[in-house]
Write an enzyme that holds these catalytic residues in place. Structure first.
Site, PDB file in Angstrom:
ATOM      1  N   SER A  50       0.851  -1.202   0.000  1.00  0.00           N
ATOM      2  CA  SER A  50       0.000   0.000   0.000  1.00  0.00           C
ATOM      3  C   SER A  50       0.881   1.244   0.000  1.00  0.00           C
ATOM      4  O   SER A  50       2.103   1.165   0.239  1.00  0.00           O
ATOM      5  CB  SER A  50      -0.893   0.002   1.242  1.00  0.00           C
ATOM      6  OG  SER A  50      -0.092   0.210   2.402  1.00  0.00           O
ATOM      7  N   ASP A  88      -1.263  -1.691  -3.933  1.00  0.00           N
ATOM      8  CA  ASP A  88      -2.636  -1.778  -3.424  1.00  0.00           C
ATOM      9  C   ASP A  88      -3.209  -0.360  -3.284  1.00  0.00           C
ATOM     10  O   ASP A  88      -2.573   0.509  -2.677  1.00  0.00           O
ATOM     11  CB  ASP A  88      -2.564  -2.476  -2.046  1.00  0.00           C
ATOM     12  CG  ASP A  88      -3.914  -2.888  -1.529  1.00  0.00           C
ATOM     13  OD1 ASP A  88      -4.827  -3.109  -2.333  1.00  0.00           O
ATOM     14  OD2 ASP A  88      -4.051  -3.003  -0.284  1.00  0.00           O
ATOM     15  N   HIS A 186     -13.071  -3.058   4.542  1.00  0.00           N
ATOM     16  CA  HIS A 186     -11.684  -3.105   5.030  1.00  0.00           C
ATOM     17  C   HIS A 186     -11.591  -3.084   6.558  1.00  0.00           C
ATOM     18  O   HIS A 186     -12.473  -2.557   7.230  1.00  0.00           O
ATOM     19  CB  HIS A 186     -10.897  -1.911   4.483  1.00  0.00           C
ATOM     20  CG  HIS A 186     -10.594  -2.025   3.028  1.00  0.00           C
ATOM     21  ND1 HIS A 186     -11.218  -1.275   2.071  1.00  0.00           N
ATOM     22  CD2 HIS A 186      -9.718  -2.824   2.352  1.00  0.00           C
ATOM     23  CE1 HIS A 186     -10.748  -1.594   0.871  1.00  0.00           C
ATOM     24  NE2 HIS A 186      -9.832  -2.536   1.015  1.00  0.00           N
ATOM     25  N   ASN A 272      -8.165 -10.272  -1.342  1.00  0.00           N
ATOM     26  CA  ASN A 272      -7.200  -9.464  -0.571  1.00  0.00           C
ATOM     27  C   ASN A 272      -7.330  -9.696   0.930  1.00  0.00           C
ATOM     28  O   ASN A 272      -8.431  -9.556   1.490  1.00  0.00           O
ATOM     29  CB  ASN A 272      -7.464  -7.984  -0.815  1.00  0.00           C
ATOM     30  CG  ASN A 272      -7.002  -7.525  -2.183  1.00  0.00           C
ATOM     31  OD1 ASN A 272      -6.633  -8.337  -3.017  1.00  0.00           O
ATOM     32  ND2 ASN A 272      -7.013  -6.236  -2.392  1.00  0.00           N
ATOM     33  N   ILE A 273      -6.208  -9.990   1.552  1.00  0.00           N
ATOM     34  CA  ILE A 273      -6.209 -10.257   2.991  1.00  0.00           C
ATOM     35  C   ILE A 273      -5.050  -9.503   3.647  1.00  0.00           C
ATOM     36  O   ILE A 273      -3.893  -9.702   3.293  1.00  0.00           O
ATOM     37  CB  ILE A 273      -6.088 -11.780   3.256  1.00  0.00           C
ATOM     38  CG1 ILE A 273      -7.315 -12.496   2.684  1.00  0.00           C
ATOM     39  CG2 ILE A 273      -5.942 -12.062   4.753  1.00  0.00           C
ATOM     40  CD1 ILE A 273      -7.167 -13.993   2.556  1.00  0.00           C
ATOM     41  N   ASP A 274      -5.384  -8.671   4.575  1.00  0.00           N
ATOM     42  CA  ASP A 274      -4.377  -7.915   5.312  1.00  0.00           C
ATOM     43  C   ASP A 274      -4.669  -7.985   6.819  1.00  0.00           C
ATOM     44  O   ASP A 274      -3.833  -8.413   7.627  1.00  0.00           O
ATOM     45  CB  ASP A 274      -4.366  -6.458   4.830  1.00  0.00           C
ATOM     46  CG  ASP A 274      -3.294  -5.626   5.503  1.00  0.00           C
ATOM     47  OD1 ASP A 274      -2.437  -6.189   6.203  1.00  0.00           O
ATOM     48  OD2 ASP A 274      -3.300  -4.398   5.334  1.00  0.00           O
TER      49      ASP A 274
HETATM   50  P1  13P Z   1      -8.850  -6.639   4.988  1.00  0.00           P
HETATM   51  O1  13P Z   1      -8.760  -5.384   5.802  1.00  0.00           O
HETATM   52  O2  13P Z   1     -10.193  -7.262   5.096  1.00  0.00           O
HETATM   53  O3  13P Z   1      -7.759  -7.583   5.265  1.00  0.00           O
HETATM   54  O4  13P Z   1      -8.711  -6.185   3.438  1.00  0.00           O
HETATM   55  C1  13P Z   1      -7.448  -5.963   2.874  1.00  0.00           C
HETATM   56  C2  13P Z   1      -7.521  -5.299   1.556  1.00  0.00           C
HETATM   57  O5  13P Z   1      -8.538  -5.246   0.890  1.00  0.00           O
HETATM   58  C3  13P Z   1      -6.291  -4.699   1.038  1.00  0.00           C
HETATM   59  O6  13P Z   1      -6.501  -4.009  -0.144  1.00  0.00           O
HETATM   60  O1  G3H Z   2      -6.897  -1.775   2.058  1.00  0.00           O
HETATM   61  C1  G3H Z   2      -6.019  -1.386   2.830  1.00  0.00           C
HETATM   62  C2  G3H Z   2      -4.939  -2.301   3.235  1.00  0.00           C
HETATM   63  O2  G3H Z   2      -5.327  -3.104   4.315  1.00  0.00           O
HETATM   64  C3  G3H Z   2      -3.676  -1.533   3.482  1.00  0.00           C
HETATM   65  O3  G3H Z   2      -3.694  -0.896   4.723  1.00  0.00           O
HETATM   66  O4  G3H Z   2      -3.022   1.440   4.205  1.00  0.00           O
HETATM   67  O5  G3H Z   2      -2.798   0.506   6.507  1.00  0.00           O
HETATM   68  O6  G3H Z   2      -1.283  -0.261   4.681  1.00  0.00           O
HETATM   69  P1  G3H Z   2      -2.625   0.270   5.058  1.00  0.00           P
HETATM   70 ZN    ZN Z   3      -8.394  -3.097  -0.324  1.00  0.00          ZN
END
Ligand code: 13P
Ligand code: G3H
Ligand code: ZN
Length: 327
Positions: A50, A88, A186, A272-274
């Site tokens: 990101s 991202d 998100h 997408n998984i973060d």
């Molecule tokens: P989550 O916050 O659900 O993991 O989504 C991550 C995401 O969409 C990153 O672009």
């Molecule tokens: O969609 C967002 C992602 O989870 C990235 O999060 O902007 O905190 O790196 P971030």
């Molecule tokens: Zn996202």
């Protein structure tokens, strides 16, 4: 193996009825945890960065760490680990250009908050530059709720993708994949309590994803790669550990894995998984300090945190995405 684009990966995923995991990376332990899982499960991988991750770790560090993971896979496992490096939620042409010039193989331009025609205009500008440089582009139509690159999108400002817009958008922009909004969100607090029901254990149950929209979009764009953002499931066992070890995460709730599994078996090629990785890491570190308050060597808590990420990613690759053995 060099870094790859997602073109071939998505085609195979679509034909094979599985999805590719796109995991956000911010530091060495996260990159190692994810890539070790992919090596073990022989899974193709998208690592995404990101704007915030770039600001935190610097483009050059992340790029070299990812290349190191590929080299390590070759040397230690004799495995050509196919990795896409993806921006991202790119929010400007300049950011996308900088990532393309800096070696990313895929970028997202996210102008989903702008009116349709403006979204098309900026997306097309990015696509033209990216395609000239052999890079693919993800675009977005529809708005997810939650936190996107430190900006809060309220549930009221979010909107589902309108299937009647997708053909014109894809045709006019030339984008290579499309993120759509079907009710994912998100972050770790995806839904307000009033949007959910509660199960017998008192845990919030979110509204179901709009599979009718996904189906309509796929009918209009047969074979075209569809992306789901905001697809963490916020496992309650991690929330419990965090809360038991000094944290405070009331009513954190995610997308039930069963629904993601269903999406991965259909038209969705990238998930997408973060947040789930962040939860696994934080739960592990909080628990570590609860059990070992005397520790102060970062290796003592970052090593198990890296294992927690690896286990989480293995679970996603095998039990949710179904992409194990597909590399
Ligand atoms: P989550 O916050 O659900 O993991 O989504 C991550 C995401 O969409 C990153 O672009
Ligand atoms: O969609 C967002 C992602 O989870 C990235 O999060 O902007 O905190 O790196 P971030
Ligand atoms: Zn996202």
């Amino acid at each position: 193996m060099a870094l790859v684009t997602s073109t071939e990966m998505f085609k195979k995923a679509y034909d094979g009825g599985y999805a590719i995991g796109a995991f956000n990376v911010n530091n060495m332990e996260i990159i190692q945890g994810i890539t070790e899982a992919a090596i073990e499960k022989r899974a193709p991988l998208i690592l995404q960065v990101s704007k915030g991750a770039r600001a935190y770790a610097k483009h050059v560090y992340l790029m070299h760490l990812i290349k190191a993971a590929i080299e390590d896979a070759e040397q230690t496992a004799g495995f050509d680990l196919p990795i896409v490096v993806h921006l991202d939620h790119g929010d400007s042409f300049e950011l996308c250009k900088s990532c393309i010039d800096g070696g990313f193989t895929s970028v997202m331009i996210d102008k989903s908050g702008l009116p349709f025609e403006e979204n098309i205009k900026i997306t097309k500008q990015v696509v033209d530059y990216a395609h000239d440089h052999g890079v693919v582009v993800e675009a977005e139509l529809g708005t997810l709720a939650g936190v996107e690159d430190e900006v809060n999108v309220s549930a009221e400002d979010s909107s589902y993708t309108r299937p009647e817009d997708v053909e014109e958008f894809v045709k006019s922009t030339g984008c290579d994949s499309l993120a759509i909004a079907i009710g994912t969100s998100h972050g770790a607090y995806k839904f307000k309590a009033e949007q959910c029901t509660r199960n017998e254990k008192g845990i919030l149950v979110p509204p179901p994803l709009r599979f009718d929209i996904l189906e309509e979009v796929s009918k209009r764009l047969p074979g075209f790669p569809i992306v789901l953002h905001g697809s963490s499931s916020v496992p309650q066992e991690f929330v419990k550990i965090i809360n038991a070890c000094g944290g405070k995460m009331p009513d954190a709730v995610g997308i039930p894995e069963e629904q993601l599994r269903q999406a991965a078996r259909g038209a969705v090629c990238k998930i997408n998984i973060d947040s789930d990785l962040r939860l696994a890491m934080t739960a592990c570190i909080r628990q570590h300090f609860t059990e070992h308050p005397d520790h102060f060597d970062p290796r003592q808590y970052l090593k198990p945190a890296r294992v927690a990420i690896k286990e989480m990613v293995e679970h996603k690759l095998v039990d949710v995405l179904g992409c194990d053995g597909k590399a």
